[in-house]
Design a protein around this motif. Structure first.
Motif, short mmCIF file in Angstrom:
data_model
loop_
_atom_site.label_atom_id
_atom_site.label_comp_id
_atom_site.label_asym_id
_atom_site.label_seq_id
_atom_site.Cartn_x
_atom_site.Cartn_y
_atom_site.Cartn_z
N ILE A 16 44.41 55.93 33.68
CA ILE A 16 44.48 55.07 32.50
C ILE A 16 45.83 55.30 31.81
O ILE A 16 46.55 54.35 31.48
CB ILE A 16 43.33 55.35 31.51
CG1 ILE A 16 41.97 55.14 32.17
CG2 ILE A 16 43.47 54.47 30.26
CD1 ILE A 16 40.79 55.65 31.35
N HIS A 17 46.16 56.56 31.62
CA HIS A 17 47.44 56.93 31.01
C HIS A 17 48.61 56.33 31.78
O HIS A 17 49.51 55.71 31.21
CB HIS A 17 47.55 58.46 30.95
CG HIS A 17 48.88 58.95 30.52
ND1 HIS A 17 49.86 59.32 31.42
CD2 HIS A 17 49.42 59.11 29.29
CE1 HIS A 17 50.93 59.69 30.75
NE2 HIS A 17 50.69 59.58 29.47
N VAL A 158 33.57 48.91 28.71
CA VAL A 158 33.32 48.44 30.08
C VAL A 158 32.73 49.60 30.88
O VAL A 158 33.16 50.74 30.73
CB VAL A 158 34.58 47.86 30.77
CG1 VAL A 158 35.09 46.65 30.03
CG2 VAL A 158 35.67 48.88 30.95
N GLN A 159 31.75 49.29 31.71
CA GLN A 159 31.07 50.32 32.48
C GLN A 159 31.88 50.76 33.69
O GLN A 159 31.76 51.88 34.15
CB GLN A 159 29.70 49.80 32.92
CG GLN A 159 28.86 50.82 33.65
CD GLN A 159 28.58 52.06 32.82
OE1 GLN A 159 27.87 52.01 31.84
NE2 GLN A 159 29.16 53.18 33.21
N TRP A 160 32.73 49.91 34.20
CA TRP A 160 33.49 50.23 35.41
C TRP A 160 34.83 50.87 35.07
O TRP A 160 35.16 51.09 33.92
CB TRP A 160 33.65 48.99 36.27
CG TRP A 160 34.57 47.93 35.73
CD1 TRP A 160 35.92 47.81 35.96
CD2 TRP A 160 34.23 46.84 34.86
NE1 TRP A 160 36.42 46.72 35.30
CE2 TRP A 160 35.41 46.10 34.62
CE3 TRP A 160 33.04 46.41 34.28
CZ2 TRP A 160 35.43 44.96 33.82
CZ3 TRP A 160 33.07 45.27 33.47
CH2 TRP A 160 34.25 44.57 33.26
N HIS A 161 35.60 51.12 36.12
CA HIS A 161 36.91 51.77 35.98
C HIS A 161 38.03 50.78 36.33
O HIS A 161 38.44 50.70 37.49
CB HIS A 161 36.99 53.00 36.88
CG HIS A 161 36.13 54.12 36.40
ND1 HIS A 161 36.56 55.02 35.46
CD2 HIS A 161 34.85 54.45 36.69
CE1 HIS A 161 35.58 55.88 35.20
NE2 HIS A 161 34.54 55.55 35.93
N PRO A 162 38.55 50.05 35.33
CA PRO A 162 39.61 49.09 35.62
C PRO A 162 40.91 49.75 36.07
O PRO A 162 41.76 49.09 36.67
CB PRO A 162 39.80 48.34 34.30
CG PRO A 162 39.14 49.16 33.26
CD PRO A 162 38.13 50.02 33.93
N GLU A 163 41.06 51.03 35.82
CA GLU A 163 42.31 51.72 36.14
C GLU A 163 42.46 52.10 37.61
O GLU A 163 43.55 52.48 38.04
CB GLU A 163 42.46 52.98 35.27
CG GLU A 163 41.42 54.06 35.53
CD GLU A 163 40.10 53.85 34.80
OE1 GLU A 163 39.24 54.73 34.93
OE2 GLU A 163 39.91 52.83 34.12
N VAL A 164 41.39 52.01 38.39
CA VAL A 164 41.49 52.41 39.79
C VAL A 164 41.90 51.23 40.66
O VAL A 164 41.63 50.07 40.35
CB VAL A 164 40.18 53.06 40.32
CG1 VAL A 164 39.84 54.31 39.54
CG2 VAL A 164 39.04 52.09 40.33
N TYR A 165 42.52 51.55 41.75
CA TYR A 165 43.06 50.55 42.67
C TYR A 165 42.00 49.56 43.15
O TYR A 165 42.28 48.38 43.33
CB TYR A 165 43.69 51.29 43.87
CG TYR A 165 44.17 50.38 44.96
CD1 TYR A 165 45.37 49.68 44.82
CD2 TYR A 165 43.43 50.20 46.12
CE1 TYR A 165 45.82 48.83 45.81
CE2 TYR A 165 43.87 49.36 47.12
CZ TYR A 165 45.07 48.68 46.96
OH TYR A 165 45.50 47.84 47.95
#
Length: 183
Positions: A16-17, A158-165
């Protein structure tokens, strides 16, 4: 523009950072025990994911006392729901999974993002009941509250991880959050 990421011991908080940094934001990964007073000059906060609602430090105080846009990611989403009176419980499917998410409500957080996206989920728990004053923005076949927002304040989860590929349109979601923070 200064948006800090609250480190809740999650495996993706550094991503995220990095995403925010790459989008030109002044950002810092800060411990969840950071005093509220040290965050008064930020333009927004990302409450990162992590393993347990019991290890979220001062995040409840940040949600209650800071008047800046915030987005909770995974555990941060669940914590936001809990703090404002929602319910969190075991999900129907735990672990790591590719999930098809449907955007069910137009919102500036999803500006320019298709109504259905494939995202990466990594969680055991989920928001089971929206807190009063929040509305559902997205759902999936395995989780009815994949995304939410406060009806009056710029508070998102948001429940998911938008930061991952593996998550489609994750950079766009963070770019939209940056725009929300500029208002």
């Amino acid at each position: 523009m200064k948006i800090y990421v609250i480190y809740n011991y999650g495996q993706y908080n550094h991503l995220i950072h990095r995403t925010l940094r790459d989008l030109g934001v002044e950002t810092k990964l800060v411990e969840n025990t950071t005093p509220v007073e040290q965050l008064k000059d930020v333009d927004g906060l990302v409450i990162g994911g992590g393993p347990s609602l019991d290890r979220t430090g001062n995040c409840e105080l940040y949600l209650k006392e800071l008047d800046v846009p915030m987005i909770g990611i995974c555990l941060g989403h669940q914590l936001m729901a809990k703090v404002f009176g929602g319910e969190v419980g075991k999900g129907s499917m735990g672990g790591y999974s590719e999930v098809k998410v449907r955007i069910v409500e137009d919102d500036e957080l999803f500006e320019g993002i298709p109504r259905e996206i494939t995202v990466w989920a990594s969680h055991m728990d989920e928001v089971k009941k929206l807190p009063e004053g929040f509305k559902r923005l997205a759902e999936s076949d395995i989780c009815k509250i994949e995304a939410m927002r406060h009806e009056k304040k710029p508070l998102y989860g948001v429940q998911w991880h938008p930061e991952v590929y593996h998550s489609q349109f994750g950079v766009e979601l963070y770019r939209n959050f940056i725009e929300i923070c500029k208002k």
